[in-house]
Motif scaffolding. Structure first.
Motif, PDB file in Angstrom:
ATOM      1  N   UNK A   1       0.842  -1.191   0.000  1.00 45.42           N
ATOM      2  CA  UNK A   1       0.000   0.000   0.000  1.00 45.42           C
ATOM      3  C   UNK A   1       0.884   1.251   0.000  1.00 45.42           C
ATOM      4  N   UNK A   2       0.278   2.401   0.175  1.00 45.71           N
ATOM      5  CA  UNK A   2       1.031   3.663   0.148  1.00 45.71           C
ATOM      6  C   UNK A   2       2.055   3.753   1.275  1.00 45.71           C
ATOM      7  N   UNK A   3       1.840   3.001   2.343  1.00 45.79           N
ATOM      8  CA  UNK A   3       2.778   3.006   3.461  1.00 45.79           C
ATOM      9  C   UNK A   3       3.944   2.047   3.270  1.00 45.79           C
ATOM     10  N   UNK A   4       3.936   1.314   2.158  1.00 44.15           N
ATOM     11  CA  UNK A   4       5.025   0.390   1.876  1.00 44.15           C
ATOM     12  C   UNK A   4       4.898  -0.968   2.537  1.00 44.15           C
ATOM     13  N   UNK A   5       3.740  -1.247   3.113  1.00 43.23           N
ATOM     14  CA  UNK A   5       3.509  -2.555   3.724  1.00 43.23           C
ATOM     15  C   UNK A   5       2.482  -3.329   2.894  1.00 43.23           C
ATOM     16  N   UNK A   6       2.455  -4.640   3.085  1.00 42.99           N
ATOM     17  CA  UNK A   6       1.509  -5.459   2.335  1.00 42.99           C
ATOM     18  C   UNK A   6       0.087  -5.011   2.654  1.00 42.99           C
ATOM     19  N   UNK A   7      -0.672  -4.726   1.605  1.00 46.68           N
ATOM     20  CA  UNK A   7      -2.076  -4.346   1.729  1.00 46.68           C
ATOM     21  C   UNK A   7      -2.834  -5.521   2.351  1.00 46.68           C
ATOM     22  N   UNK A   8      -3.699  -5.234   3.303  1.00 45.49           N
ATOM     23  CA  UNK A   8      -4.328  -6.275   4.113  1.00 45.49           C
ATOM     24  C   UNK A   8      -5.016  -7.367   3.297  1.00 45.49           C
ATOM     25  N   UNK A   9      -5.690  -7.030   2.218  1.00 45.96           N
ATOM     26  CA  UNK A   9      -6.420  -8.026   1.425  1.00 45.96           C
ATOM     27  C   UNK A   9      -5.477  -8.994   0.715  1.00 45.96           C
ATOM     28  N   UNK A  10      -4.235  -8.591   0.494  1.00 47.29           N
ATOM     29  CA  UNK A  10      -3.305  -9.473  -0.212  1.00 47.29           C
ATOM     30  C   UNK A  10      -2.898 -10.682   0.611  1.00 47.29           C
ATOM     31  N   UNK A  11      -3.006 -10.603   1.935  1.00 53.32           N
ATOM     32  CA  UNK A  11      -2.748 -11.790   2.740  1.00 53.32           C
ATOM     33  C   UNK A  11      -3.745 -12.889   2.385  1.00 53.32           C
ATOM     34  N   UNK A  12      -4.983 -12.495   2.074  1.00 57.66           N
ATOM     35  CA  UNK A  12      -5.993 -13.484   1.681  1.00 57.66           C
ATOM     36  C   UNK A  12      -5.609 -14.160   0.368  1.00 57.66           C
ATOM     37  N   UNK A  13      -5.005 -13.390  -0.551  1.00 56.88           N
ATOM     38  CA  UNK A  13      -4.521 -13.985  -1.799  1.00 56.88           C
ATOM     39  C   UNK A  13      -3.381 -14.954  -1.536  1.00 56.88           C
ATOM     40  N   UNK A  14      -2.465 -14.563  -0.672  1.00 56.27           N
ATOM     41  CA  UNK A  14      -1.323 -15.427  -0.356  1.00 56.27           C
ATOM     42  C   UNK A  14      -1.793 -16.755   0.241  1.00 56.27           C
ATOM     43  N   UNK A  15      -2.717 -16.680   1.207  1.00 59.46           N
ATOM     44  CA  UNK A  15      -3.146 -17.918   1.853  1.00 59.46           C
ATOM     45  C   UNK A  15      -4.019 -18.755   0.915  1.00 59.46           C
ATOM     46  N   UNK A  16      -4.732 -18.122  -0.012  1.00 63.61           N
ATOM     47  CA  UNK A  16      -5.507 -18.865  -1.014  1.00 63.61           C
ATOM     48  C   UNK A  16      -4.579 -19.705  -1.875  1.00 63.61           C
ATOM     49  N   UNK A  17      -3.488 -19.102  -2.341  1.00 69.03           N
ATOM     50  CA  UNK A  17      -2.522 -19.849  -3.162  1.00 69.03           C
ATOM     51  C   UNK A  17      -1.975 -21.037  -2.379  1.00 69.03           C
ATOM     52  N   UNK A  18      -1.656 -20.814  -1.119  1.00 73.92           N
ATOM     53  CA  UNK A  18      -1.104 -21.892  -0.290  1.00 73.92           C
ATOM     54  C   UNK A  18      -2.126 -23.009  -0.081  1.00 73.92           C
ATOM     55  N   UNK A  19      -3.399 -22.653   0.170  1.00 71.11           N
ATOM     56  CA  UNK A  19      -4.447 -23.681   0.339  1.00 71.11           C
ATOM     57  C   UNK A  19      -4.631 -24.476  -0.937  1.00 71.11           C
TER      58      UNK A  19
ATOM     59  N   UNK B   1       3.644  -6.229  10.175  1.00 71.35           N
ATOM     60  CA  UNK B   1       3.623  -5.916   8.749  1.00 71.35           C
ATOM     61  C   UNK B   1       4.677  -6.688   7.949  1.00 71.35           C
ATOM     62  N   UNK B   2       4.316  -7.005   6.722  1.00 66.32           N
ATOM     63  CA  UNK B   2       5.292  -7.496   5.739  1.00 66.32           C
ATOM     64  C   UNK B   2       5.529  -6.356   4.768  1.00 66.32           C
ATOM     65  N   UNK B   3       6.709  -6.325   4.174  1.00 67.58           N
ATOM     66  CA  UNK B   3       7.103  -5.221   3.302  1.00 67.58           C
ATOM     67  C   UNK B   3       7.626  -5.724   1.965  1.00 67.58           C
ATOM     68  N   UNK B   4       7.769  -4.779   1.044  1.00 68.04           N
ATOM     69  CA  UNK B   4       8.291  -5.063  -0.290  1.00 68.04           C
ATOM     70  C   UNK B   4       9.548  -5.924  -0.210  1.00 68.04           C
ATOM     71  N   UNK B   5       9.600  -6.953  -1.047  1.00 71.50           N
ATOM     72  CA  UNK B   5      10.717  -7.876  -1.227  1.00 71.50           C
ATOM     73  C   UNK B   5      10.903  -8.877  -0.087  1.00 71.50           C
ATOM     74  N   UNK B   6      10.012  -8.881   0.904  1.00 69.58           N
ATOM     75  CA  UNK B   6      10.082  -9.910   1.940  1.00 69.58           C
ATOM     76  C   UNK B   6       9.777 -11.269   1.321  1.00 69.58           C
TER      77      UNK B   6
END
Length: 135
Positions: free
Chosen positions: A23-41, A74-79
């Protein structure tokens, strides 16, 4: 049914955080965690032998019934993130999984996800026998 407090084997999935995930603050946008866990499931059930394309051809699809999520850090860019997925329980119509997103050893996101199967008319159906047999 499995005891949710028992230690379960974990499926491990890795994902890198890209600029588009932040997001604008440089941290992972909250909804993207749902995408990450969807891929893992999806990777987890594929690894168990579940063919989601075959299910869809039979008129059955997975849908998420409930997600309980905790944002811990928070997670950040390139983590480089690791998503651990484990089976918690199942009934005739529900499958519940626990998911943990980590950066190294730091827990940053935790979720409990309940999925069900639905038919082409949008009605819930029993989990297919082959799914019940896998877990």
């Amino acid at each position: 049914m499995t005891d949710p407090n028992a230690e379960q084997p974990k499926h491990i999935y890795s994902v890198r955080v890209y600029y588009e995930d932040t997001d604008m603050g440089g941290v992972v946008y909250h909804a993207n965690y749902l995408k990450f866990i969807e891929r893992a499931r999806s990777d987890y059930v594929r690894g168990l032998g579940n063919d989601q394309n075959a299910m869809r051809d039979d008129g059955i699809v997975w849908v998420i019934r409930r997600i309980e999520a905790d944002y811990l850090a928070p997670a950040r860019f390139d983590d480089e993130l690791t998503i651990e997925t484990h089976f918690i329980s199942r009934s005739g119509v529900r499958l519940t999984m626990g998911q943990l997103v980590k950066r190294g050893e730091t827990e940053i996101f935790r979720a409990t996800v309940t999925a069900v199967c639905m038919n082409a008319q949008g009605k819930p159906v029993r989990l297919p026998a082959e799914i019940r047999a896998l877990l």
